[in-house]
Design an enzyme around this catalytic site. Sequence first.
Site, short mmCIF file in Angstrom:
data_model
loop_
_atom_site.label_atom_id
_atom_site.label_comp_id
_atom_site.label_asym_id
_atom_site.label_seq_id
_atom_site.Cartn_x
_atom_site.Cartn_y
_atom_site.Cartn_z
N ARG A 1 37.14 31.29 29.67
CA ARG A 1 36.42 31.55 30.91
C ARG A 1 35.51 30.40 31.34
O ARG A 1 35.33 30.16 32.54
CB ARG A 1 35.59 32.83 30.76
CG ARG A 1 36.45 34.07 30.73
CD ARG A 1 35.62 35.32 30.53
NE ARG A 1 36.48 36.50 30.55
CZ ARG A 1 36.05 37.73 30.31
NH1 ARG A 1 34.78 37.95 30.01
NH2 ARG A 1 36.89 38.75 30.36
N GLU B 1 44.61 38.01 27.46
CA GLU B 1 43.63 37.44 28.38
C GLU B 1 43.34 36.00 27.99
O GLU B 1 43.83 35.49 26.98
CB GLU B 1 42.35 38.29 28.38
CG GLU B 1 42.61 39.72 28.84
CD GLU B 1 41.35 40.58 28.88
OE1 GLU B 1 40.26 40.05 28.60
OE2 GLU B 1 41.46 41.78 29.18
N HIS C 1 28.33 37.27 34.49
CA HIS C 1 29.06 38.39 33.88
C HIS C 1 28.53 38.81 32.51
O HIS C 1 28.44 40.00 32.22
CB HIS C 1 30.53 37.98 33.74
CG HIS C 1 31.43 39.04 33.20
ND1 HIS C 1 31.63 40.26 33.83
CD2 HIS C 1 32.19 39.07 32.08
CE1 HIS C 1 32.47 40.99 33.13
NE2 HIS C 1 32.82 40.31 32.06
N TYR D 1 31.51 49.60 33.22
CA TYR D 1 32.15 48.68 34.17
C TYR D 1 33.12 47.71 33.49
O TYR D 1 33.70 46.85 34.16
CB TYR D 1 31.08 47.91 34.94
CG TYR D 1 30.27 48.81 35.86
CD1 TYR D 1 30.67 49.03 37.17
CD2 TYR D 1 29.14 49.46 35.40
CE1 TYR D 1 29.95 49.87 38.00
CE2 TYR D 1 28.41 50.30 36.22
CZ TYR D 1 28.82 50.51 37.52
OH TYR D 1 28.11 51.34 38.34
N ARG E 1 31.95 33.48 25.07
CA ARG E 1 32.60 34.68 24.54
C ARG E 1 34.09 34.69 24.85
O ARG E 1 34.49 34.49 26.00
CB ARG E 1 31.94 35.94 25.13
CG ARG E 1 32.63 37.23 24.74
CD ARG E 1 31.88 38.42 25.26
NE ARG E 1 31.94 38.56 26.71
CZ ARG E 1 32.87 39.24 27.37
NH1 ARG E 1 33.85 39.84 26.71
NH2 ARG E 1 32.83 39.34 28.69
N GLY F 1 38.76 45.16 31.28
CA GLY F 1 39.88 44.59 30.54
C GLY F 1 40.33 45.36 29.32
O GLY F 1 41.46 45.84 29.25
N HIS G 1 32.13 35.17 35.04
CA HIS G 1 33.53 35.60 35.09
C HIS G 1 34.20 34.86 36.24
O HIS G 1 33.67 34.83 37.37
CB HIS G 1 33.64 37.10 35.29
CG HIS G 1 34.99 37.64 34.95
ND1 HIS G 1 36.10 37.40 35.72
CD2 HIS G 1 35.42 38.40 33.91
CE1 HIS G 1 37.15 37.98 35.18
NE2 HIS G 1 36.76 38.59 34.08
N THR H 1 28.88 49.11 29.79
CA THR H 1 30.15 49.58 29.20
C THR H 1 31.04 50.22 30.26
O THR H 1 32.24 49.97 30.32
CB THR H 1 29.86 50.59 28.09
OG1 THR H 1 29.11 49.97 27.05
CG2 THR H 1 31.15 51.17 27.51
#
Length: 556
Positions: free
Chosen positions: A315, A140, A376, A70, A411, A73, A268, A68
Site C-alpha cells: 500500500r 491483496e 486508513h 468498516y 501494514r 477485505g 489506503h 472493525t
Amino acid sequence: MYHACITSCISSIKGRENVVFLAIMQQTDFLVVGSGIAGLTYALKVADRFPEKQVTIITKSREDETNTKYAQGGVAVVNDLENDSFEKHIDDTLIAGDGLCNEKVVEIVVKEGPERVQEIIDWGANFDKNATGEFANGREGGHSEFRVIHHKDVTGKEIERALLEAIRLRPNIHIISHCYVIDLITQHHLGYLVTKSTLDIECFGVYVLNLKTNNIEKILSRITLFATGGNGQVYRTTTNPTIATGDGVAMVYRAKGRIENMEFIQFHPTALYQPGENPSFLITEAVRGDGGILRNKHGEDFMHKYDPRLSLAPRDIVARAIDSEMKITGTEHVYLDCRHMDMEKFIHHFPNIYEKCKSLGIDVAKDMIPVAPAAHYSCGGIKTDEWGRTSIINLYACGECASTGLHGANRLASNSLLEAMVFAHRCFLHAVEQIDHTSFKENIPGWDARSTTAPKEMILITQSLKELKQVMSDYVGIVRTNVRLERAMRRLDMLHEETEALYEKTVLSPQLCELRNLITVGYLIVKGASFRRESRGLHFNTDYPYKCELIQNIVL
C-alpha cells in the site's frame, strides 16, 4: 465483584435482559475500552475463564460502531498448507514492514492466527466458501499467495455481529454505551509526581463522561484493556468512522506511557473519490486482487512505472504512485478499472461496492471508479510487548491503538484483524495470571469540574478541528518535507495552546475531548516524522529520500 454506588444511567443490549447501571463510582474486575474485534474477543475470553468476575466494556458510541465494522477485505491467514505456508506469510509481512517489524511478533501472529480464526468461526462468524467447501481465499497487495478469507466485502461487520451475539450470552459482561473515557487514573491523580522516567506508573481505572447525564464519573478496575481503535479523523479524508480520534493513544501519552512509530500512517490507495464525504467509502484492495487495474486520467495503466508488482504492490508504494500521478496530471483522483472483470463474480464478492457505485451513477461494468488515497490505518501506537502489556502497570492494549511490532513501517493488507485476534488472546493469557494479584485502589478523588462554564461558542472547537485536519493533510500526508513538518508543528503548538486553555475553563464535551486528543495525535505523528530522518515504508520525506539503517523505532 461489580459495584455501583449511585445509579445515574441505564444501558441495555437489545435481546438481553441484564441491565447495566452506570454510576458516580463503579468497580469492575476487567475493564475494556472499545468494542471492536480486539476488545470483544478479549472480553469473551476473560468472561468465560472467570464467570464469577465482572467484565465491563465501555464504548463512546453504539457498541457496533467501530473500525472493525468498516473492515471490508478480510483476514490474512494461512489456511491452505498445500499452496501456502507460514514462512511465506511471515516473509510477506516482513517485506511490507520495510525492516522495522519485530520478527518474533510476526512469527507469533502468523503461526497462532489459524487457531484464533477458528475461535471466531466457533463464535458464529461466517466466511465465504467455494464450491468444494473450502475458504474462498482472496489475494491483496503484498501477498504472494491467496490467503485472505472474507465475508463478501463486509468482513468486519460480520465479525462484529458474531462477537456481539456471543457477548449477549455472557451474563457477567456488561456494555456501557455512549460513555466517553476522558483519562486514565494513575498515581498522578493521587498527588504524586509522574514523569516519563517513573517506572511504576499504575492504572487504577478511568474517568468517564456519561453522555446520557453529562456527569463525569470514575470507573475503577483491577485490569484495564485499551482497544480504542485508530486515529484517521486527524486527516481531512479518511476511511475511518468519526469515532476514530486516537483517544487511547492520547490518554496513554498524557499518562506518561510509551508511544511508538506514530509517523507511519497508512493511506489506503483506493477510497472512492467523493469530496466532502466523511468517512470516505473504501474500495477494498481485494478488488485489485481480483484483477482491478489502476489508470490515470488518460486511461493509462501507470503502476508499471513504480513497481513490478503493479496494482498489487504494498500500500505505501501504490499510495505514493497515485499521489505522484495526481500531481503529474493535475487531478484529484485516478481510476480503478473493473470493466474487464467477470461482473457476476464482482457483484457476488463486492455487493456493497457495486451498490454504492450504482447509487452514484457509476456502472462498474461500463465506467471506471474514481479513487484517491485516504488515511486508513495507524501502524504505530501504544507500545506493547508480546503479551500486550504497555509501559503502565495493569494496562494492556491491542488492536489498532497498539504498536505490537507486527506492522513495522507498513501494514500488510488484512493483517490487522488477525493481529487483533492474536493479541486479544495474548492479553487475556497474561491478564488472567495477574488478576488475583491486583486490587482496587482506594481514595481515588472525583473529577473536579469547579470553575468551569458552558462553552459560549462551539465554533472555537469546530474551526480548530478544521484547521487541524487541513494542517495534517497538507503538511503531513503521503509525501513530507522538513519545511512542511516544521510548519505543521508551529501550527499544532498554537492549536494545542488554545485548546488547553479552553479545556481548563469549559465544561467538558465529547467534541472538546476529541479535539484535544486529535491535536495530541497530530503532534505525535509530526514529532515522529521529524525524528525519522530517512524514508521508509509509509514515511516518505523528500529531504531524506533513502533509508538509514541506523534509525529504528521512534519511541515518544
